[in-house]
Design an enzyme around this catalytic site. Structure first.
Site, PDB file in Angstrom:
ATOM      1  N   LYS A 187       1.012  -1.405   0.050  1.00  0.00           N
ATOM      2  CA  LYS A 187       0.094  -0.507   0.165  1.00  0.00           C
ATOM      3  C   LYS A 187       0.921   0.851  -0.168  1.00  0.00           C
ATOM      4  O   LYS A 187       1.731   1.165   0.211  1.00  0.00           O
ATOM      5  CB  LYS A 187      -1.082   0.050   0.972  1.00  0.00           C
ATOM      6  CG  LYS A 187      -1.979  -1.104   1.376  1.00  0.00           C
ATOM      7  CD  LYS A 187      -2.987  -1.098   0.292  1.00  0.00           C
ATOM      8  CE  LYS A 187      -4.344  -1.937   0.536  1.00  0.00           C
ATOM      9  NZ  LYS A 187      -3.605  -3.380  -0.005  1.00  0.00           N
TER      10      LYS A 187
HETATM   11  N1  T4K Z   1      -9.947  -4.014   0.902  1.00  0.00           N
HETATM   12  C1  T4K Z   1      -9.366  -3.774  -0.197  1.00  0.00           C
HETATM   13  C2  T4K Z   1      -9.919  -3.455  -1.252  1.00  0.00           C
HETATM   14  C3  T4K Z   1      -7.899  -4.189  -0.465  1.00  0.00           C
HETATM   15  O1  T4K Z   1      -7.676  -4.118  -1.910  1.00  0.00           O
HETATM   16  C4  T4K Z   1      -7.293  -5.423   0.845  1.00  0.00           C
HETATM   17  C5  T4K Z   1      -5.976  -5.801   0.282  1.00  0.00           C
HETATM   18  C6  T4K Z   1      -8.380  -5.491   1.637  1.00  0.00           C
HETATM   19  C7  T4K Z   1      -9.109  -5.272   1.955  1.00  0.00           C
HETATM   20  C8  T4K Z   1      -7.209  -6.083   2.601  1.00  0.00           C
HETATM   21  O2  T4K Z   1      -6.066  -5.441   3.132  1.00  0.00           O
HETATM   22  P1  T4K Z   1      -4.730  -6.746   4.502  1.00  0.00           P
HETATM   23  O3  T4K Z   1      -5.430  -6.953   5.262  1.00  0.00           O
HETATM   24  O4  T4K Z   1      -4.283  -6.890   2.852  1.00  0.00           O
HETATM   25  O5  T4K Z   1      -4.380  -5.540   4.896  1.00  0.00           O
HETATM   26  C9  T4K Z   1      -1.864  -8.279  -2.304  1.00  0.00           C
HETATM   27  C10 T4K Z   1      -1.482  -7.558  -0.942  1.00  0.00           C
HETATM   28  O6  T4K Z   1      -1.604  -8.692  -0.230  1.00  0.00           O
HETATM   29  C11 T4K Z   1      -3.554  -6.839  -0.406  1.00  0.00           C
HETATM   30  O7  T4K Z   1      -3.097  -6.199   0.873  1.00  0.00           O
HETATM   31  C12 T4K Z   1      -3.906  -5.803  -1.036  1.00  0.00           C
HETATM   32  N2  T4K Z   1      -5.022  -5.831  -0.657  1.00  0.00           N
HETATM   33  C13 T4K Z   1      -3.844  -6.366  -2.576  1.00  0.00           C
HETATM   34  C14 T4K Z   1      -4.371  -6.073  -3.980  1.00  0.00           C
HETATM   35  O8  T4K Z   1      -2.732  -6.826  -2.885  1.00  0.00           O
HETATM   36  P2  T4K Z   1      -1.495  -9.787  -3.448  1.00  0.00           P
HETATM   37  O9  T4K Z   1      -1.460 -11.342  -3.512  1.00  0.00           O
HETATM   38  O10 T4K Z   1      -1.725  -9.010  -5.225  1.00  0.00           O
HETATM   39  O11 T4K Z   1       0.262  -9.409  -3.042  1.00  0.00           O
HETATM   40  P3  T4K Z   1       2.146 -10.004  -4.029  1.00  0.00           P
HETATM   41  O12 T4K Z   1       2.089 -10.448  -2.509  1.00  0.00           O
HETATM   42  O13 T4K Z   1       1.322 -10.766  -4.928  1.00  0.00           O
HETATM   43  O14 T4K Z   1       2.298  -9.024  -4.118  1.00  0.00           O
HETATM   44  C15 T4K Z   1       1.670  -7.979  -5.359  1.00  0.00           C
HETATM   45  C16 T4K Z   1       3.842  -7.528  -6.135  1.00  0.00           C
HETATM   46  O15 T4K Z   1       4.616  -6.328  -4.580  1.00  0.00           O
HETATM   47  C17 T4K Z   1       4.558  -9.176  -5.488  1.00  0.00           C
HETATM   48  O16 T4K Z   1       4.739  -8.991  -6.753  1.00  0.00           O
HETATM   49  C18 T4K Z   1       6.034  -8.408  -5.380  1.00  0.00           C
HETATM   50  C19 T4K Z   1       5.706  -7.176  -4.300  1.00  0.00           C
HETATM   51  N3  T4K Z   1       6.234  -7.057  -3.303  1.00  0.00           N
HETATM   52  C20 T4K Z   1       4.778  -7.248  -2.100  1.00  0.00           C
HETATM   53  C21 T4K Z   1       5.382  -8.307  -1.141  1.00  0.00           C
HETATM   54  C22 T4K Z   1       4.168  -8.721  -0.253  1.00  0.00           C
HETATM   55  C23 T4K Z   1       6.926  -6.475  -2.421  1.00  0.00           C
HETATM   56  O17 T4K Z   1       7.581  -5.905  -3.353  1.00  0.00           O
HETATM   57  N4  T4K Z   1       7.486  -6.460  -1.743  1.00  0.00           N
HETATM   58  C24 T4K Z   1       6.930  -7.467  -0.371  1.00  0.00           C
HETATM   59  O18 T4K Z   1       6.866  -7.370   0.672  1.00  0.00           O
HETATM   60  O19 T4K Z   1      -2.389  -8.690  -2.261  1.00  0.00           O
END
Ligand code: T4K
Length: 373
Positions: A187
């Site tokens: 975020k």
């Molecule tokens: N409501 C809405 C509208 C939301 O969008 C979200 C979360 C929530 C509620 C729930 O909030 P939280 O409980 O998560 O606080 C990601 C996030 O995990 C998620 O928080 C977010 N929305 C959603 C839109 O995106 P993924 O599965 O797409 O994340 P991920 O791990 O594939 O990360 C995307 C890219 O970011 C990775 O390819 C590389 C980069 N990255 C990611 C992480 C975790 C980094 O460079 N470092 C990192 O530590 O869900």
């Protein structure tokens, strides 16, 4: 700045200077207070309230627990009207509370819940509306409030994407009965994992604070079955430090968005959103829509081409939540009920956007989009 062959992800977390963080860690090591409403938690809560221009905020371990607790706090039951164009957590928070989600279509301009269609979906079982300011785009705030007031419904905004967004100088999280933020690593503002509920009065905050701490209202008094959703001291200290830099992060994101817009202008079949008047945006995401017949390639073809070039855009939010196995049997989940959301989900790619995204990298992404034939 990216090294030449490193993968380019949709986002990259902004971290504060490490040497500044160690001072905070030393204080935690000295005090040995690690969690349970410690000094950094209290400081961060106050600092956040000041930054966001709101009176009452409760910190959470993540945005999903904040959503689930918000529904408990307002004792929501029955049916809740919501959008299918969001992250899974929005609808899952309803499901975990045994609430029936009712999916309603979105608006083509902002991708947020369509208030008129929401009104048409109200039944005697409806108790609340849960819209999402998706990508940080404000929902139709006045109309949604009007509908909630007329029908006696609660209005709970999933504001996970909206950190720092203002409408006419007023924080977007101050609208509705409750508003929920996420501070996940991906975020605009992150505490690694984290979240918050913004509420209008002291009494509601007190209830939310009980609920996130097992229901404890004193050493031996448990007023109801709460959960453990507390933010710890290390995250709170990190958040406090992040607050010093977040305006700079947002300003750098704006530069990236402006550069994309300039370069994307005039490419047939590629559409993007402009800034909205009187809205101070946070540039959390940069979605583009790919119209296959005008662009000559489908969204998925472009998505794969970007991947071949080590660029990992994301199709947020495809598939729609309404297409997940748990929900697709619901009558409101039928694609014919959600034509706009279905279309946007089929065309969208979120391009990489984050404060450290270099101009050379943006050029690489643009070359890929422009010269793909
Ligand atoms: N409501 C809405 C509208 C939301 O969008 C979200 C979360 C929530 C509620 C729930 O909030 P939280 O409980 O998560 O606080 C990601 C996030 O995990 C998620 O928080 C977010 N929305 C959603 C839109 O995106 P993924 O599965 O797409 O994340 P991920 O791990 O594939 O990360 C995307 C890219 O970011 C990775 O390819 C590389 C980069 N990255 C990611 C992480 C975790 C980094 O460079 N470092 C990192 O530590 O869900």
């Amino acid at each position: 700045m990216e090294k030449n062959n490193n993968p380019i992800f949709v986002t990259q977390p902004a971290l504060p200077p490490l040497e500044e963080f160690t001072g905070y860690l030393e204080q935690i090591w000295d005090s040995k207070i690690l969690t349970n409403n410690g000094p950094f938690h209290q400081q961060f809560e106050q600092a956040l309230a000041d930054y966001l221009g709101v009176k009452h905020i409760s910190l959470f371990a993540n945005g999903t627990l904040a959503l689930m607790t918000a529904l408990q706090a307002l004792r929501i039951t029955g049916e809740v009207i919501t959008t299918p164009f969001s992250f899974a957590a929005t609808t899952h928070s309803l499901w975990w509370n045994k609430i029936q989600p009712v999916f309603v279509d979105i608006e083509p301009e902002t991708f947020t819940l369509d208030p008129e269609k929401a009104e048409a979906a109200i039944t005697p079982q409806t108790t609340a509306i849960m819209p999402v300011h998706v990508y940080g785009n404000p929902c139709k705030l006045e109309r949604l409030q009007e509908i909630a007031d007329i029908y006696g419904l609660k209005l709970i905004y999933d504001s996970a994407h909206t950190f720092g967004v203002k409408v006419k100088d007023k924080s977007l999280v101050s609208f509705g009965d409750l508003s929920i933020l996420s501070f996940h690593a991906t975020k605009v503002f992150n505490t690694i994992e984290g979240g918050a509920i913004i509420c209008p009065d002291k009494k509601t905050k007190k209830r939310i604070d009980y609920l996130k701490n097992f229901g404890f209202a004193g050493e031996t008094t448990v007023i109801e079955p709460g959960i453990n959703a507390k933010m710890n001291e290390i995250q709170a200290a990190y958040g406090l430090l992040q607050l010093k830099y977040v305006d700079e992060y947002i300003a750098r994101r704006k530069t990236v968005a402006d550069t994309y817009r300039k370069q994307l202008e005039g490419i047939p079949g590629i559409h993007f959103l402009d800034d909205i008047q009187e809205v101070h945006h946070n540039y959390a995401y940069f979605p583009i829509l790919v119209n296959a017949s005008e662009y000559g390639k489908s969204r998925d073809e472009l998505y794969e081409e970007l991947k071949r070039n080590n660029i990992y855009g994301r199709r947020y939010f495809y598939p729609l939540i309404s297409q997940f196995p748990t929900y697709r049997g619901l009558s409101s989940a039928k694609p014919s009920n959600l034509p706009v959301a279905e279309k946007i989900a089929a065309e969208v790619i979120c391009l990489p956007i984050y404060p450290e995204l270099a101009l050379t990298t943006i050029n690489k992404i643009m070359n890929c989009i422009k010269s793909y034939d």
